[in-house]
Design a protein around this motif. Structure first.
Motif, PDB file in Angstrom:
ATOM      1  N   LYS A 107       0.828  -1.212   0.000  1.00 61.34           N
ATOM      2  CA  LYS A 107       0.000   0.000   0.000  1.00 61.34           C
ATOM      3  C   LYS A 107       0.861   1.261   0.000  1.00 61.34           C
ATOM      4  CE  LYS A 107      -3.806  -2.239   2.490  1.00 61.34           C
ATOM      5  NZ  LYS A 107      -4.523  -2.345   3.789  1.00 61.34           N
ATOM      6  N   ARG A 108       2.026   1.190   0.647  1.00 61.68           N
ATOM      7  CA  ARG A 108       2.874   2.369   0.778  1.00 61.68           C
ATOM      8  C   ARG A 108       3.610   2.688  -0.516  1.00 61.68           C
ATOM      9  NH1 ARG A 108       7.587   1.826   5.016  1.00 61.68           N
ATOM     10  NH2 ARG A 108       5.803   0.968   6.173  1.00 61.68           N
ATOM     11  N   TYR A 109       4.095   1.661  -1.212  1.00 65.19           N
ATOM     12  CA  TYR A 109       5.005   1.898  -2.327  1.00 65.19           C
ATOM     13  C   TYR A 109       4.396   1.706  -3.719  1.00 65.19           C
ATOM     14  CZ  TYR A 109       8.515   1.573   1.393  1.00 65.19           C
ATOM     15  OH  TYR A 109       9.242   1.763   2.542  1.00 65.19           O
ATOM     16  N   LEU A 110       3.521   0.738  -3.895  1.00 67.00           N
ATOM     17  CA  LEU A 110       3.093   0.386  -5.253  1.00 67.00           C
ATOM     18  C   LEU A 110       2.296   1.474  -5.963  1.00 67.00           C
ATOM     19  CD1 LEU A 110       2.273  -3.428  -4.928  1.00 67.00           C
ATOM     20  CD2 LEU A 110       4.332  -2.329  -5.834  1.00 67.00           C
ATOM     21  N   PRO A 111       1.368   2.196  -5.300  1.00 59.80           N
ATOM     22  CA  PRO A 111       0.629   3.233  -6.045  1.00 59.80           C
ATOM     23  C   PRO A 111       1.536   4.289  -6.667  1.00 59.80           C
ATOM     24  CG  PRO A 111      -0.510   2.712  -4.002  1.00 59.80           C
ATOM     25  CD  PRO A 111       0.811   2.016  -3.944  1.00 59.80           C
ATOM     26  N   GLY A 112       2.551   4.747  -5.940  1.00 60.87           N
ATOM     27  CA  GLY A 112       3.470   5.739  -6.489  1.00 60.87           C
ATOM     28  C   GLY A 112       4.319   5.187  -7.614  1.00 60.87           C
ATOM     29  N   MET A 113       4.687   3.910  -7.504  1.00 58.96           N
ATOM     30  CA  MET A 113       5.451   3.296  -8.586  1.00 58.96           C
ATOM     31  C   MET A 113       4.577   3.117  -9.822  1.00 58.96           C
ATOM     32  SD  MET A 113       7.559   0.534  -6.299  1.00 58.96           S
ATOM     33  CE  MET A 113       8.808   0.142  -7.505  1.00 58.96           C
ATOM     34  N   ALA A 114       3.291   2.881  -9.610  1.00 57.35           N
ATOM     35  CA  ALA A 114       2.374   2.692 -10.734  1.00 57.35           C
ATOM     36  C   ALA A 114       2.196   3.973 -11.538  1.00 57.35           C
ATOM     37  CB  ALA A 114       1.023   2.189 -10.229  1.00 57.35           C
ATOM     38  N   ASP A 115       2.117   5.130 -10.873  1.00 62.27           N
ATOM     39  CA  ASP A 115       1.896   6.376 -11.622  1.00 62.27           C
ATOM     40  C   ASP A 115       3.197   7.127 -11.904  1.00 62.27           C
ATOM     41  OD1 ASP A 115       2.602   7.802  -9.289  1.00 62.27           O
ATOM     42  OD2 ASP A 115       0.526   8.228  -8.747  1.00 62.27           O
ATOM     43  N   GLY A 116       4.329   6.554 -11.488  1.00 63.35           N
ATOM     44  CA  GLY A 116       5.619   7.157 -11.802  1.00 63.35           C
ATOM     45  C   GLY A 116       6.080   8.224 -10.835  1.00 63.35           C
ATOM     46  N   SER A 117       5.281   8.532  -9.819  1.00 64.92           N
ATOM     47  CA  SER A 117       5.674   9.564  -8.863  1.00 64.92           C
ATOM     48  C   SER A 117       6.714   9.057  -7.877  1.00 64.92           C
ATOM     49  CB  SER A 117       4.446  10.087  -8.108  1.00 64.92           C
ATOM     50  OG  SER A 117       3.809   9.044  -7.377  1.00 64.92           O
TER      51      SER A 117
END
Length: 385
Positions: A107-117
């Motif tokens: 939850k902490r890391y994957l969303p940001g990696m998904a959108d490139g942020s």
């Protein structure tokens, strides 16, 4: 047996190709020579969802697999603007965290990696051990409820662009006293972590670094998963690494052949195009065949990996990486040669690739180690090292 992409994969390939061509090789070279990252391309690729195609939809990704990420890697490279950090962030780090991280880490890391942020780079190679994790000198020790890391890493890509680095260290097994691999998400600004730049003769926007870890203190949740998941977590990231590196190599080979073919078909010498001479056209045709063969191996490796057939995928991923590196080096060298003197200029856009395709025969695993692997695991020869 079906060699066709799905309609969704075809749409992805077309869309990424269009994005890559809007930036192109001149953009890539300009950023590299200015010492600047390809931030604009990365951000747009992230906004369009291309960086997270292999990340589960519940974390904002595309819900696809390494097949889809390989398409992204190949098409950007085929447009002359490969993104090396696609390999280390979505391919390696996101795969490791998704498969072996805790719910909180996902939850902490994957969303940001998904959108490139968010970028998380990867650190395994060491000055003395290379990529041999059995001989790694970076050690993690328990410090209260957390950890302390000490050691050195080298040839670490993009540390200056990322807030975190996924570090492969070794922990002591309390039951046996033996050291076993473990992976830690380390902030790149953590006290005790310092870096120095490695100057390489490669035209690339991504920098390479030496890392020094001197008693870097980390909380308990910096460990990916638990102490027993280090080895499977490490291996889960290596096949995607090889497949996506191979895809970039195939894309680079395609780019070089396309540039060379356009030049030789139009360049007139003694009243005819230079491509009319078999001494020019045959080497290009040979290189094109080698690139296409590598692409087939990449597709096989990605399909096996996405199907969960890890042992077969390991063999295929190594073969794909070998084939792609050899084909890309051949394609670029041939493209330079058929351009004549123009091939060595920046303007014609092929000599700028010489360093990167040569490096691909060394990293992330050398051609010799792949041949060792094939000899031992496919041909059942005695281990040579």
């Amino acid at each position: 047996m079906n060699f066709d992409l799905t309609p969704e994969q075809e749409q992805l390939r077309d869309a990424v190709r269009s994005l890559g061509r809007r930036y192109g090789h001149e953009y890539f070279v300009a950023r590299a020579k200015a010492g600047e990252p390809t931030t604009e391309l990365w951000r747009e690729a992230g906004r369009l969802g291309y960086l997270g195609v292999n990340i589960p939809a519940e974390y904002g990704g595309g819900g696809g697999g390494i097949t889809e990420l390989a398409i992204v890697c190949e098409e950007l490279a085929a447009a002359g603007c490969p993104l090396l950090l696609l390999v280390v962030s979505p391919a390696i780090a996101a795969t490791v965290i998704n498969k072996h991280g805790t719910d909180e880490q996902r939850k902490r890391y994957l969303p940001g990696m998904a959108d490139g942020s968010l970028k998380i780079v990867f650190a395994i190679t060491e000055p003395e051990a290379g990529s041999n994790f059995h001989r790694l000198g970076t050690v993690a020790r328990r410090e209260g409820s957390g950890w302390s890391l000490s050691g050195r890493k080298c040839f670490i890509s993009g540390v200056d662009e990322a807030p975190y680095v996924l570090v492969v260290a070794r922990t002591e097994d309390a039951r046996t006293g033996k050291l076993a691999p473990a992976l830690f998400v380390v902030p790149t600004d953590a006290p005790g972590l310092t870096r120095s730049k490695l100057d390489l003769e490669i035209v690339s926007p991504e920098n390479q670094w030496l890392l020094y870890l001197d008693d870097v203190r980390l909380p308990a949740d910096a460990l990916v998963g638990d102490v027993d998941s280090g080895l499977p977590a490490l291996f889960s990231g290596l096949n995607p690494e090889r497949i996506t590196v191979a895809a970039m190599g195939a894309g680079t080979g395609r780019y070089a052949i396309e540039r060379a073919s356009a030049y030789t078909a139009s360049r007139q010498v003694w009243g005819r195009p230079v491509g009319a001479h078999q001494g020019v056209s045959h080497p290009l045709a040979h290189a094109a065949v080698q690139v296409e063969l590598a692409r087939l191996m990449i597709s096989k490796a990605a399909a096996l990996y996405d199907a969960g057939r890890d042992v077969e995928a390991g063999v295929a991923a190594n073969m794909a990486k070998y084939a792609s590196a050899e084909a890309a080096a051949l394609a670029v060298d041939t493209a330079v040669q058929v351009h004549g003197g123009n091939g060595m200029t920046t303007e014609y856009g092929v000599a700028t690739l010489l360093g990167s395709v040569r490096a691909a025969r060394i990293a992330p695993v050398s051609r010799e180690m792949i041949l060792n692997f094939v000899a031992q695991h496919v041909l059942h020869q005695p281990r040579s090292y």
